[in-house]
Design a protein around this motif. Structure first.
Motif, PDB file in Angstrom:
ATOM      1  N   LEU A   1      35.643 -10.911 -32.092  1.00 39.70           N
ATOM      2  CA  LEU A   1      33.649 -10.768 -32.100  1.00 39.70           C
ATOM      3  C   LEU A   1      33.065 -10.937 -32.633  1.00 39.70           C
ATOM      4  N   ILE A   2      31.932 -11.229 -32.425  1.00 36.00           N
ATOM      5  CA  ILE A   2      30.689 -11.388 -33.261  1.00 36.00           C
ATOM      6  C   ILE A   2      29.466 -10.002 -32.639  1.00 36.00           C
ATOM      7  N   PRO A   3      29.888  -9.449 -33.169  1.00 40.41           N
ATOM      8  CA  PRO A   3      29.158  -7.980 -32.896  1.00 40.41           C
ATOM      9  C   PRO A   3      27.219  -7.979 -32.440  1.00 40.41           C
ATOM     10  N   GLN A   4      26.998  -9.147 -33.539  1.00 34.98           N
ATOM     11  CA  GLN A   4      25.742  -9.331 -34.133  1.00 34.98           C
ATOM     12  C   GLN A   4      25.174 -10.044 -32.425  1.00 34.98           C
ATOM     13  N   GLN A   5      25.889 -10.421 -31.686  1.00 32.15           N
ATOM     14  CA  GLN A   5      25.628 -11.881 -30.320  1.00 32.15           C
ATOM     15  C   GLN A   5      26.109 -11.418 -29.102  1.00 32.15           C
ATOM     16  N   VAL A   6      26.449 -10.120 -29.066  1.00 28.94           N
ATOM     17  CA  VAL A   6      26.855  -9.212 -27.644  1.00 28.94           C
ATOM     18  C   VAL A   6      25.460  -8.482 -27.114  1.00 28.94           C
ATOM     19  N   TYR A   7      25.033  -8.835 -25.986  1.00 28.47           N
ATOM     20  CA  TYR A   7      23.698  -8.247 -25.278  1.00 28.47           C
ATOM     21  C   TYR A   7      24.119  -8.113 -24.029  1.00 28.47           C
ATOM     22  N   LEU A   8      22.840  -7.131 -23.099  1.00 25.67           N
ATOM     23  CA  LEU A   8      22.953  -7.207 -22.032  1.00 25.67           C
ATOM     24  C   LEU A   8      21.849  -7.424 -21.663  1.00 25.67           C
ATOM     25  N   LYS A   9      21.746  -8.206 -20.832  1.00 24.62           N
ATOM     26  CA  LYS A   9      21.170  -9.195 -19.993  1.00 24.62           C
ATOM     27  C   LYS A   9      20.505  -8.472 -18.099  1.00 24.62           C
ATOM     28  N   CYS A  10      19.776  -8.172 -18.415  1.00 25.80           N
ATOM     29  CA  CYS A  10      18.941  -7.979 -17.208  1.00 25.80           C
ATOM     30  C   CYS A  10      17.716  -8.392 -16.013  1.00 25.80           C
ATOM     31  N   ILE A  11      17.919  -9.187 -15.213  1.00 21.59           N
ATOM     32  CA  ILE A  11      16.112  -9.325 -15.182  1.00 21.59           C
ATOM     33  C   ILE A  11      16.426 -10.897 -15.904  1.00 21.59           C
ATOM     34  N   GLY A  12      16.256 -11.217 -16.962  1.00 24.96           N
ATOM     35  CA  GLY A  12      15.573 -12.052 -17.808  1.00 24.96           C
ATOM     36  C   GLY A  12      15.846 -11.876 -19.266  1.00 24.96           C
ATOM     37  N   ASP A  13      15.849 -10.472 -19.064  1.00 25.21           N
ATOM     38  CA  ASP A  13      15.216 -10.177 -20.602  1.00 25.21           C
ATOM     39  C   ASP A  13      16.829  -9.883 -21.048  1.00 25.21           C
ATOM     40  N   PHE A  14      16.640  -9.200 -22.666  1.00 20.20           N
ATOM     41  CA  PHE A  14      18.345  -9.021 -23.194  1.00 20.20           C
ATOM     42  C   PHE A  14      18.591  -7.801 -24.078  1.00 20.20           C
ATOM     43  N   TRP A  15      18.707  -7.355 -24.179  1.00 22.48           N
ATOM     44  CA  TRP A  15      19.322  -5.826 -24.958  1.00 22.48           C
ATOM     45  C   TRP A  15      20.342  -6.275 -25.543  1.00 22.48           C
TER      46      TRP A  15
END
Length: 325
Positions: free
Chosen positions: A33-47
């Motif tokens: 797993l590459i932790p720096q490349q994990v995101y939550l995507k919601c309505i076009g934005d990334f967290w």
């Protein structure tokens, strides 16, 4: 990343879908797993977020809530996509995919007002890549108990299939390095060939270094010698049997052995039984061990080259959640 057929992927999914794996430092390392490349995507934005745990049915992630994430989730009726990224050990390239999720709740993380743990429910079966990565880990963890006594004789063929660098290695007996030869391996222990006196080895704590290739990895397996056998035709050699400390066996080692045993089982399906490649270790003494080639063993109890014990970095253990329920 290995290529599994759809039947094996489905088998992993059905067998382990409800088991939750906590992403400790060791699990992050063995899964790639590459932790720096994990995101939550919601309505076009990334967290950016941190995976705390995951199963095939959902995940828990830690994210900052001061940047508008909660409001975005409300606007999206709690729907979001979890972006995961793993390093492929075969190609050394990242493997990225999205998992469709629904947020079913969140709670403060460690009492913080800025960070929260979100519980995500997968809205459909996750991608095969995730099932393969997590399935190999879960399968190895289960089989390390189920097949713990199956011993793998170290031959030229098993060295190639296990991707061992060499049958010659080093064991550290009460911190003192000694050159030795691997005779057989199992999830629970190993038999070695080395010079010495049996009464000075039995019940002594030891650590065995095992080096693998493709990719290159080294593991330090801790335990103690529980008995010693004679080596046929060689009065100067012994075949001590080492029992590993079960709580300290690296997950990467379990995966290596499980991959080998799974391959042997597949190769022998419809042909010779698995017993032709492996044998059971019931803990009883055997007949004298045949003498190996003396290469790798030098003067009485002395290694050709003294080496310091490698650092055992994988101290995080697989949590109790990683087990069949």
């Amino acid at each position: 990343m290995g290529i599994l057929n759809s039947q094996k992927i489905t088998e992993y999914y059905e067998r382990y879908k409800s088991i939750e794996v906590t992403f400790t430092k060791e699990i992050i390392q063995v899964t790639g797993l590459i932790p720096q490349q994990v995101y939550l995507k919601c309505i076009g934005d990334f967290w950016p977020c941190v995976v705390f745990s995951s199963s095939f049915q959902g995940a828990k992630v830690v994210a900052n809530i001061k940047s508008g994430l909660i409001e975005k989730l409300r606007q999206a009726n709690n729907s979001a996509s979890l972006r995961l990224c793993f390093k492929d050990a075969d190609s050394n390239s990242p493997v990225t995919f999205f998992v469709s999720t629904r947020s079913v709740g969140y709670a403060p993380y460690g009492g913080s007002k800025d960070v929260a743990v979100f519980t995500l429910q997968f809205t459909q079966r996750p991608p095969d890549d995730l099932i393969e990565i997590m399935g190999r880990l879960l399968d190895a963890n289960v089989n390390s108990t189920k097949r713990r006594e199956e011993r793998i004789p170290i031959t030229s063929d098993s060295i190639r299939k296990l991707r061992l660098l060499s049958k010659e290695t080093t064991t550290f007996i009460q911190g003192v390095p000694r050159r030795c030869i691997l005779r057989d391996l199992s999830f629970s222990g190993a038999k070695l060939i080395l010079m010495g006196v049996a009464k000075f080895l039995v019940d002594k704590e030891a650590a065995l270094r095992i080096d693998f290739d493709d990719p290159q990895e080294s593991y330090l397996l801790r335990g103690k010698f529980i008995r010693s056998e004679l080596v046929e035709g060689r009065k100067d050699l012994l075949a001590p049997v080492m029992l590993f400390d079960e709580a300290a066996i690296p997950m990467g080692y379990k995966i290596r052995l499980n991959d080998f045993l799974s391959q042997i089982r597949a190769d022998n399906r419809g042909g010779d039984s698995l017993g032709s490649e492996t044998r059971r270790n019931k803990g009883a003494p055997e007949t004298n061990t045949p003498a190996p080639s003396p290469e790798g063993v030098t003067s009485q109890g002395s290694p050709e080259k003294q080496t310091d014990p490698p650092t055992d970095t994988a101290k995080d253990k697989v949590p109790e959640k990683v087990a069949l329920e």
